[in-house]
Design an enzyme around this catalytic site. Structure first.
Site, PDB file in Angstrom:
ATOM      1  N   GLY A   1       3.083   5.798  -3.065  1.00 50.28           N
ATOM      2  CA  GLY A   1       4.236   6.557  -3.531  1.00 50.28           C
ATOM      3  C   GLY A   1       4.338   6.576  -5.039  1.00 50.28           C
TER       4      GLY A   1
ATOM      5  N   ILE B   1      -3.278   6.038   0.522  1.00 54.68           N
ATOM      6  CA  ILE B   1      -2.913   4.617   0.488  1.00 54.68           C
ATOM      7  C   ILE B   1      -4.126   3.759   0.184  1.00 54.68           C
ATOM      8  CG2 ILE B   1      -1.958   2.709   1.828  1.00 54.68           C
ATOM      9  CD1 ILE B   1      -0.355   4.757   3.435  1.00 54.68           C
TER      10      ILE B   1
ATOM     11  N   GLY C   1       0.810  -1.211   0.000  1.00 50.28           N
ATOM     12  CA  GLY C   1       0.000   0.000   0.000  1.00 50.28           C
ATOM     13  C   GLY C   1       0.843   1.260   0.000  1.00 50.28           C
ATOM     14  N   ASP C   2       1.884   1.275   0.837  1.00 45.12           N
ATOM     15  CA  ASP C   2       2.778   2.426   0.870  1.00 45.12           C
ATOM     16  C   ASP C   2       3.445   2.655  -0.482  1.00 45.12           C
ATOM     17  OD1 ASP C   2       2.647   3.439   3.526  1.00 45.12           O
ATOM     18  OD2 ASP C   2       3.776   1.710   4.236  1.00 45.12           O
ATOM     19  N   THR C   3       3.965   1.576  -1.053  1.00 42.28           N
ATOM     20  CA  THR C   3       4.686   1.698  -2.315  1.00 42.28           C
ATOM     21  C   THR C   3       3.767   2.162  -3.433  1.00 42.28           C
ATOM     22  OG1 THR C   3       6.193  -0.054  -1.603  1.00 42.28           O
ATOM     23  CG2 THR C   3       6.168   0.476  -3.938  1.00 42.28           C
TER      24      THR C   3
END
Length: 397
Positions: free
Chosen positions: A172, A199, A167-169
Site C-alpha cells: 500500500g 506484495i 507485506g500488505d502495508t
C-alpha cells in the site's frame, strides 16, 4: 490544508493493502471516496480487536478521513456509476485479483478513454502480469516468497511471521508512492498511467543485499533470531525488573561508551571485542556478558545512563508504553480523534511523514457504511433523487 487536498481518489480496495494506500493519501488531504459493496461493506469493518462497545476498531484507523459510497460493481448499473465517478477523479485504487476489473468492463483501457488523466493504482499479490499473476496473493504467502519469512525467527525453528501485515502495508505504501510519481509525471504529459504494486516485490525491496550476496558469492542469509550475523552487540537483553531492553552498540566508539557505563572499560581494548569484526566473531560470549550486567539493574536506570552516554538504547514497547512515553506525547506521534457516535476519542498513530509547510492530519474516523452515498451521487455526479431512489431500490447502492 494538506498537500493533496485538490485530488479526488476512488478507492475500490478491500482489507489492507489497497485501503492503506488510500489511508496515506487521505491523511495528506486527498478526498478519498471509498466504494464498498452495499451489503456488509469492506470485510475490514469486521477485522481486529473490539473496543468496549464491541465494535472492531481497526476500521476506524485504515478508513480514517474517507467517505463511504456503496455500489455493487458486479452489476452493469453499478459499473456505469463507477465510470461516471472516474470522469471526475484523479486516481483509482483497486486491489482485486488481476483481471477482475477487466471482466467488469473497468480495465484501464476503458477508464482512460473516459479520463485520460486518470492514475490507476493496482495492488495485488504477484503483480498484473507473469505466470503467478492469477494466483490469490495474501501477504503471508507473498512475504514468504519475497524472502522475509525465511529470515524471520530462530535457526532451530520454522520461520515465523511478523506480528503485523507488513507485506500488505508495504504494498500500500509503495502504491501511494507510485501514485505521487505518476501524478508528477502527469504534470508534464497531461496523461495518467497504471501503478503496479505487488506484495511480494514490496517485501523483496526490503531485503537489502540479499540477492546480490547470493549472486556474487553464493551466500544465503539465514535466520539468526534477535541478532544479525557479524553485528555485535545489537540484541535484546533482560533487565533486573523483567523487561526487554534493546542495545545497539556495534560501532567501536559506541561500544567503548557502553563498556564505560557497565564499569568495565577494559572490555573495549580486549582483542576479542576491540574491533567490529572481532565483536562479530565473539558475539555470543559478548552478549552473555552484557546480559549478565543488564539483568542486575532496573531498566529505567540503565536507559538513563546509556542514553546520557550516547549509546542507542530502548525498551521493546507495547501500546501501553507508547501512550505513556513523553517523547511520543511531545511529538504528537499518537493523536486522539473524536468519535461522534460515542462522544469519546480514539487514539491512533498520527500522520507520517511530517511536512513543515503542509502537514497532513487525521480528519475523522472511518465512516459508517454508505453514509456519503446519496450526497456524492447528487452533488458530485448530478444524479436526480428519482435515479438515486431507483438505484437504491434495485440494491445497486
Amino acid at each position: 490544508m494538506g498537500p493533496l487536498n485538490s485530488l479526488r481518489i476512488i478507492e475500490l480496495g478491500q482489507l489492507i493493502a489497497g485501503p492503506f494506500c488510500g489511508q496515506v493519501l487521505a491523511d495528506f488531504g486527498a478526498e478519498v471516496i471509498k466504494v464498498e459493496p452495499p451489503k456488509g461493506g469492506d470485510p475490514m469493518r469486521q477485522w481486529g480487536r473490539s473496543g468496549e462497545d464491541g465494535a472492531p476498531v481497526w476500521w476506524s484507523v485504515i478508513a480514517r478521513g474517507k467517505r463511504s459510497l456503496t455500489l455493487d460493481l458486479r452489476t452493469p448499473e453499478g459499473q456505469q456509476v463507477l465510470r461516471d465517478l472516474v470522469a471526475t477523479a484523479d486516481v483509482l485504487i483497486e486491489n482485486f485479483r488481476p483481471g477482475t476489473m477487466e471482466r467488469w468492463g473497468l480495465g484501464y483501457d476503458v477508464l482512460s478513454e473516459i479520463n485520460p488523466r486518470l492514475v490507476m493504482a493496482r495492488v495485488s499479490g504477484f503483480g498484473q502480469d507473469g505466470p503467478y499473476a492469477d494466483r490469490a496473493g495474501f501477504a503471508s504467502v507473498c512475504e514468504a516468497m519475497g524472502g522475509l519469512r525465511y529470515l524471520s525467527g530462530y535457526p532451530d525453528r520454522p520461520p515465523v511471521r511478523v506480528g503485523l501485515s507488513l507485506g500488505d502495508t508495504m504494498a500500500g505504501m509503495n502504491a501511494a508512492m507510485g501514485v505521487l510519481l505518476a501524478l508528477q509525471r502527469r504534470h508534464t504529459t497531461g496523461r495518467g498511467q497504471v501503478v503496479d504494486s505487488s506484495i511480494y516485490e514490496s517485501v523483496l525491496g526490503l531485503t537489502e543485499a540479499l540477492i546480490a550476496e547470493y549472486d556474487a558469492g553464493g551466500h544465503i542469509r539465514e535466520r539468526h533470531g534477535s541478532t544479525l550475523p557479524g553485528i555485535a552487540p545489537s540484541n535484546a537483553y533482560p533487565t533486573g525488573d523483567g523487561r526487554e531492553m534493546i542495545i545497539g552498540a556495534n560501532q567501536d566508539n559506541v561500544f567503548r561508551r557502553l563498556c564505560e557505563v557497565m564499569g568495565t572499560p577494559e572490555m573495549a581494548d580486549d582483542p576479542r571485542y576491540a574491533t567490529h569484526r572481532a565483536r562479530g566473531e565473539h558475539a555470543e560470549e559478548l552478549d552473555a556478558r552484557i546480559a549478565d550486567w543488564t539483568s542486575q539493574h532496573p531498566a529505567d536506570e540503565m536507559i538513563s545512563a546509556l542514553a546520557a552516554a550516547g549509546v542507542p538504547v530502548g525498551l521493546a514497547y507495547t501500546a501501553r508504553e507508547m501512550m505513556a512515553d513523553p517523547h511520543f506525547a511531545a511529538r504528537e506521534s499518537i493523536v486522539r480523534v473524536e468519535d461522534p457516535k460515542s462522544g469519546k476519542t480514539l487514539a491512533m498513530q498520527n500522520v507520517f511523514p511530517r511536512l513543515s509547510e503542509s502537514p497532513g492530519a487525521v480528519r475523522a474516523l472511518g465512516p459508517e457504511l454508505g453514509e456519503a452515498t446519496e450526497t456524492i451521487l447528487r452533488d458530485l455526479l448530478g444524479y436526480t433523487d428519482d435515479r438515486i431512489a431507483m438505484l437504491r431500490d434495485a440494491g445497486i447502492i
